[in-house]
Design a protein around this motif. Sequence first.
Motif, PDB file in Angstrom:
ATOM      1  N   ILE A   1       0.851  -1.194   0.000  1.00 24.58           N
ATOM      2  CA  ILE A   1       0.000   0.000   0.000  1.00 24.58           C
ATOM      3  C   ILE A   1       0.885   1.241   0.000  1.00 24.58           C
ATOM      4  O   ILE A   1       2.089   1.170   0.216  1.00 24.58           O
ATOM      5  CB  ILE A   1      -0.949   0.029   1.233  1.00 24.58           C
ATOM      6  CG1 ILE A   1      -0.137   0.114   2.543  1.00 24.58           C
ATOM      7  CG2 ILE A   1      -1.894  -1.149   1.237  1.00 24.58           C
ATOM      8  CD1 ILE A   1      -0.958   0.542   3.747  1.00 24.58           C
ATOM      9  N   LEU A   2       0.259   2.384  -0.242  1.00 22.73           N
ATOM     10  CA  LEU A   2       0.931   3.683  -0.124  1.00 22.73           C
ATOM     11  C   LEU A   2       0.589   4.308   1.224  1.00 22.73           C
ATOM     12  O   LEU A   2      -0.548   4.178   1.675  1.00 22.73           O
ATOM     13  CB  LEU A   2       0.491   4.612  -1.251  1.00 22.73           C
ATOM     14  CG  LEU A   2       0.850   4.187  -2.671  1.00 22.73           C
ATOM     15  CD1 LEU A   2       0.223   5.134  -3.685  1.00 22.73           C
ATOM     16  CD2 LEU A   2       2.361   4.123  -2.864  1.00 22.73           C
ATOM     17  N   PRO A   3       1.541   4.967   1.856  1.00 17.80           N
ATOM     18  CA  PRO A   3       2.950   5.065   1.504  1.00 17.80           C
ATOM     19  C   PRO A   3       3.665   3.712   1.665  1.00 17.80           C
ATOM     20  O   PRO A   3       3.302   2.935   2.545  1.00 17.80           O
ATOM     21  CB  PRO A   3       3.509   6.085   2.506  1.00 17.80           C
ATOM     22  CG  PRO A   3       2.338   6.743   3.136  1.00 17.80           C
ATOM     23  CD  PRO A   3       1.233   5.763   3.066  1.00 17.80           C
ATOM     24  N   THR A   4       4.659   3.466   0.832  1.00 13.99           N
ATOM     25  CA  THR A   4       5.456   2.239   0.933  1.00 13.99           C
ATOM     26  C   THR A   4       6.489   2.426   2.048  1.00 13.99           C
ATOM     27  O   THR A   4       7.699   2.431   1.823  1.00 13.99           O
ATOM     28  CB  THR A   4       6.153   1.944  -0.411  1.00 13.99           C
ATOM     29  OG1 THR A   4       6.789   3.149  -0.853  1.00 13.99           O
ATOM     30  CG2 THR A   4       5.177   1.481  -1.447  1.00 13.99           C
ATOM     31  N   ALA A   5       5.974   2.595   3.254  1.00 14.32           N
ATOM     32  CA  ALA A   5       6.813   2.867   4.430  1.00 14.32           C
ATOM     33  C   ALA A   5       6.390   1.929   5.546  1.00 14.32           C
ATOM     34  O   ALA A   5       5.225   1.528   5.632  1.00 14.32           O
ATOM     35  CB  ALA A   5       6.664   4.321   4.861  1.00 14.32           C
ATOM     36  N   THR A   6       7.333   1.608   6.413  1.00 11.96           N
ATOM     37  CA  THR A   6       7.135   0.557   7.408  1.00 11.96           C
ATOM     38  C   THR A   6       5.903   0.782   8.280  1.00 11.96           C
ATOM     39  O   THR A   6       5.100  -0.123   8.465  1.00 11.96           O
ATOM     40  CB  THR A   6       8.399   0.447   8.291  1.00 11.96           C
ATOM     41  OG1 THR A   6       9.518   0.237   7.433  1.00 11.96           O
ATOM     42  CG2 THR A   6       8.288  -0.696   9.271  1.00 11.96           C
ATOM     43  N   GLN A   7       5.737   1.992   8.811  1.00 15.16           N
ATOM     44  CA  GLN A   7       4.642   2.208   9.756  1.00 15.16           C
ATOM     45  C   GLN A   7       3.285   2.024   9.102  1.00 15.16           C
ATOM     46  O   GLN A   7       2.309   1.666   9.768  1.00 15.16           O
ATOM     47  CB  GLN A   7       4.725   3.605  10.371  1.00 15.16           C
ATOM     48  CG  GLN A   7       4.322   4.718   9.405  1.00 15.16           C
ATOM     49  CD  GLN A   7       4.730   6.073   9.903  1.00 15.16           C
ATOM     50  OE1 GLN A   7       5.911   6.418   9.872  1.00 15.16           O
ATOM     51  NE2 GLN A   7       3.780   6.841  10.367  1.00 15.16           N
ATOM     52  N   TYR A   8       3.184   2.243   7.809  1.00 17.86           N
ATOM     53  CA  TYR A   8       1.922   2.048   7.096  1.00 17.86           C
ATOM     54  C   TYR A   8       1.806   0.604   6.602  1.00 17.86           C
ATOM     55  O   TYR A   8       0.851  -0.107   6.929  1.00 17.86           O
ATOM     56  CB  TYR A   8       1.831   3.015   5.906  1.00 17.86           C
ATOM     57  CG  TYR A   8       1.670   4.455   6.325  1.00 17.86           C
ATOM     58  CD1 TYR A   8       0.408   4.993   6.571  1.00 17.86           C
ATOM     59  CD2 TYR A   8       2.778   5.280   6.493  1.00 17.86           C
ATOM     60  CE1 TYR A   8       0.256   6.318   6.970  1.00 17.86           C
ATOM     61  CE2 TYR A   8       2.635   6.607   6.888  1.00 17.86           C
ATOM     62  CZ  TYR A   8       1.376   7.120   7.122  1.00 17.86           C
ATOM     63  OH  TYR A   8       1.214   8.426   7.519  1.00 17.86           O
ATOM     64  N   ALA A   9       2.775   0.161   5.816  1.00 21.66           N
ATOM     65  CA  ALA A   9       2.655  -1.125   5.133  1.00 21.66           C
ATOM     66  C   ALA A   9       2.719  -2.310   6.098  1.00 21.66           C
ATOM     67  O   ALA A   9       1.928  -3.249   5.991  1.00 21.66           O
ATOM     68  CB  ALA A   9       3.745  -1.249   4.064  1.00 21.66           C
ATOM     69  N   ARG A  10       3.660  -2.290   7.054  1.00 20.34           N
ATOM     70  CA  ARG A  10       3.786  -3.458   7.925  1.00 20.34           C
ATOM     71  C   ARG A  10       2.660  -3.520   8.950  1.00 20.34           C
ATOM     72  O   ARG A  10       2.132  -4.606   9.238  1.00 20.34           O
ATOM     73  CB  ARG A  10       5.152  -3.459   8.621  1.00 20.34           C
ATOM     74  CG  ARG A  10       5.532  -4.872   9.077  1.00 20.34           C
ATOM     75  CD  ARG A  10       6.998  -4.991   9.357  1.00 20.34           C
ATOM     76  NE  ARG A  10       7.355  -4.376  10.618  1.00 20.34           N
ATOM     77  CZ  ARG A  10       8.544  -3.844  10.882  1.00 20.34           C
ATOM     78  NH1 ARG A  10       9.476  -3.808   9.955  1.00 20.34           N
ATOM     79  NH2 ARG A  10       8.804  -3.319  12.054  1.00 20.34           N
TER      80      ARG A  10
ATOM     81  N   PHE B   1       3.160  11.594  -3.167  1.00 21.80           N
ATOM     82  CA  PHE B   1       4.066  10.447  -3.305  1.00 21.80           C
ATOM     83  C   PHE B   1       4.990  10.689  -4.487  1.00 21.80           C
ATOM     84  O   PHE B   1       4.532  11.004  -5.588  1.00 21.80           O
ATOM     85  CB  PHE B   1       3.269   9.161  -3.522  1.00 21.80           C
ATOM     86  CG  PHE B   1       2.240   8.902  -2.458  1.00 21.80           C
ATOM     87  CD1 PHE B   1       2.598   8.324  -1.257  1.00 21.80           C
ATOM     88  CD2 PHE B   1       0.910   9.265  -2.660  1.00 21.80           C
ATOM     89  CE1 PHE B   1       1.650   8.099  -0.271  1.00 21.80           C
ATOM     90  CE2 PHE B   1      -0.047   9.052  -1.687  1.00 21.80           C
ATOM     91  CZ  PHE B   1       0.335   8.472  -0.475  1.00 21.80           C
ATOM     92  N   ALA B   2       6.305  10.537  -4.264  1.00 24.41           N
ATOM     93  CA  ALA B   2       7.288  10.766  -5.329  1.00 24.41           C
ATOM     94  C   ALA B   2       7.249   9.642  -6.351  1.00 24.41           C
ATOM     95  O   ALA B   2       7.036   8.478  -6.006  1.00 24.41           O
ATOM     96  CB  ALA B   2       8.679  10.878  -4.718  1.00 24.41           C
ATOM     97  N   LYS B   3       7.471  10.001  -7.608  1.00 24.34           N
ATOM     98  CA  LYS B   3       7.493   8.996  -8.664  1.00 24.34           C
ATOM     99  C   LYS B   3       8.931   8.562  -8.958  1.00 24.34           C
ATOM    100  O   LYS B   3       9.893   9.210  -8.534  1.00 24.34           O
ATOM    101  CB  LYS B   3       6.850   9.551  -9.932  1.00 24.34           C
ATOM    102  CG  LYS B   3       7.670  10.633 -10.658  1.00 24.34           C
ATOM    103  CD  LYS B   3       7.016  10.980 -11.984  1.00 24.34           C
ATOM    104  CE  LYS B   3       7.874  11.955 -12.793  1.00 24.34           C
ATOM    105  NZ  LYS B   3       7.284  12.247 -14.108  1.00 24.34           N
TER     106      LYS B   3
ATOM    107  N   GLY C   1       8.727   4.787   0.389  1.00 25.51           N
ATOM    108  CA  GLY C   1       7.561   5.598   0.713  1.00 25.51           C
ATOM    109  C   GLY C   1       6.810   6.050  -0.521  1.00 25.51           C
ATOM    110  O   GLY C   1       5.650   6.447  -0.450  1.00 25.51           O
ATOM    111  N   GLY C   2       7.481   5.991  -1.686  1.00 22.34           N
ATOM    112  CA  GLY C   2       6.878   6.492  -2.912  1.00 22.34           C
ATOM    113  C   GLY C   2       6.410   5.406  -3.847  1.00 22.34           C
ATOM    114  O   GLY C   2       6.105   4.283  -3.435  1.00 22.34           O
ATOM    115  N   ILE C   3       6.365   5.740  -5.143  1.00 24.05           N
ATOM    116  CA  ILE C   3       5.799   4.845  -6.151  1.00 24.05           C
ATOM    117  C   ILE C   3       6.887   4.433  -7.131  1.00 24.05           C
ATOM    118  O   ILE C   3       7.391   5.250  -7.906  1.00 24.05           O
ATOM    119  CB  ILE C   3       4.645   5.529  -6.913  1.00 24.05           C
ATOM    120  CG1 ILE C   3       3.514   5.889  -5.942  1.00 24.05           C
ATOM    121  CG2 ILE C   3       4.128   4.619  -8.028  1.00 24.05           C
ATOM    122  CD1 ILE C   3       2.410   6.736  -6.561  1.00 24.05           C
ATOM    123  N   SER C   4       7.260   3.179  -7.073  1.00 27.00           N
ATOM    124  CA  SER C   4       8.197   2.602  -8.038  1.00 27.00           C
ATOM    125  C   SER C   4       7.976   1.095  -8.031  1.00 27.00           C
ATOM    126  O   SER C   4       7.419   0.537  -7.082  1.00 27.00           O
ATOM    127  CB  SER C   4       9.655   2.917  -7.675  1.00 27.00           C
ATOM    128  OG  SER C   4      10.011   2.279  -6.462  1.00 27.00           O
TER     129      SER C   4
END
Length: 516
Positions: free
Chosen positions: A265-274, A472-474, A499-502
């Motif tokens: 999911i976005l953000p692709t960051a630990t506190q959100y995704a995990r 979100f950065a591309k 944290g972004g989109i790649s």
Amino acid sequence: MSEISILWVDDEIDLLKPHILFLEKKGYAVTKCNNGADAIDLCNENNYDIVFLDENMPGLSGLETLSEIKSKHANLPVVMITKSEEEYIMEDAIGNKIADYLIKPVNPNQILLSLKKNLDHSRLVSEKTTSNYQQEFRKIAMDLAMVNSYEEWIDIYKKLVYWELELENINDSGMIEILESQKQEANSLFFKFIKKNYQDWIHNAEDAPVLSNNLFKEIILPEVKNSKGTLLVVIDNLRYDQYNIIEKTIDKYYKKQVEVPYLSILPTATQYARNSIFSGLMPLEMEQKHPDLWKNDTDEGGKNLYEKEFLEAQLQRLREPLKFEYYKITNLKSGKQLSDNFNSIKENDLTVIVYNFVDMISHAKTEMEVIKELASDDKAYRSLTNSWFLNSPLLEMIQKSQKLGLKLIITTDHGTINSKTPSKVIGDKNISSNLRYKTGKSLSFEEKEVYAVKNPKDILLPSLHMNSSFIFAKEDYFFAYPNNYNHFVKYYRNTYQHGGISLEEMIIPCAIFVPK
């Protein structure tokens, strides 16, 4: 190309004159020798490219000569030639790391083939790899023009990773540059694809991929229920290429049953995704259902302190009374401690291990010069990850897990990307600090370089303030403030961020293994 130098050792060397003339006509330089003792001296005095060694000689035997040569010239290829097909001789020779094994009588073409296999191997592999990628490049380029589903994106990304790993073994900077530009084009198109589809996926579109919030329910739980015990390993920040490298070691102990790449999911960051993996919820739902467990970007304290509690709540919600234990490993000491007491987990239905080492490498690359040197690019980053894994308590635990007969699931929460391109952003003092996404109010940014979500609730994210938004950065962009811009850019360029989109951050592995 310099002349290839061969030492041929045989007590009947004069009988091999036709073979030697054949090789000399082909441009090889051949030194003749009729005993093991002289062969050892010649190897110490000259730089031969390869040795042909008779196994059955008076005085020092071929095997004894081989052992002496290898003790001082470990990387010198030695081809053993013998009349005997007895197994123990072959085993002894192979144990001493011979390059090839030929049975007398040998013909000139066998010798030539052995030379090409041992001396031209790298060149031939390089040429074949380059040729195959050139063909595949055209196919991937056509696929990129037509890709229209997340399944197709997963296939394309896996192909790009495959060729990245293949090409890193050959010295062709031109081919690697072509691959890098193709990855860049793919990331540009992938960004547009995510921007177009992400919001629909979040609201349960029929064609939605498996995302962080339904990974446990859709993929992991059925496997746990279908086994007598499961080890779930979540390696924080593990990119698909890094997973492919460590999988080669896992394969010694486990057989891969199925691989199910999924999307973070976005953000692709630990506190959100995990947190989303363990709770089975989107961040906004976590904030609403578990206000005591969820923390936003600007809140004080650790953001992933309650993964065990999130998992307990998810299992209760799904009415699955599994016996499970949860461990978070953040240093060598805690990893060793768990490995030493690993047999205690054998009665669990599910044992969860969150391992934080790869994430620490990516953060250390930003802050420590020595890690910047060790992980200077993606190839070095993979190598460092593999070196850690081969010497880690985690590998010990996987080995012990196999002996206990446990099913093994390896996954991660998000990947990471080498960030190279700065993008200016302005916000108030409460803006979040991550370099690949920002949340806060009064954000000012370059529209073309971000996916902007004015109302976070549209993608089930919490709002810091009434007028907060997310960007979100591309591709490989990272956010930089205009204040002290040049210093900031110099410090953070070529560091691993998430944290972004790649493709690297969002398409991530989940693989199920059974013990061998």
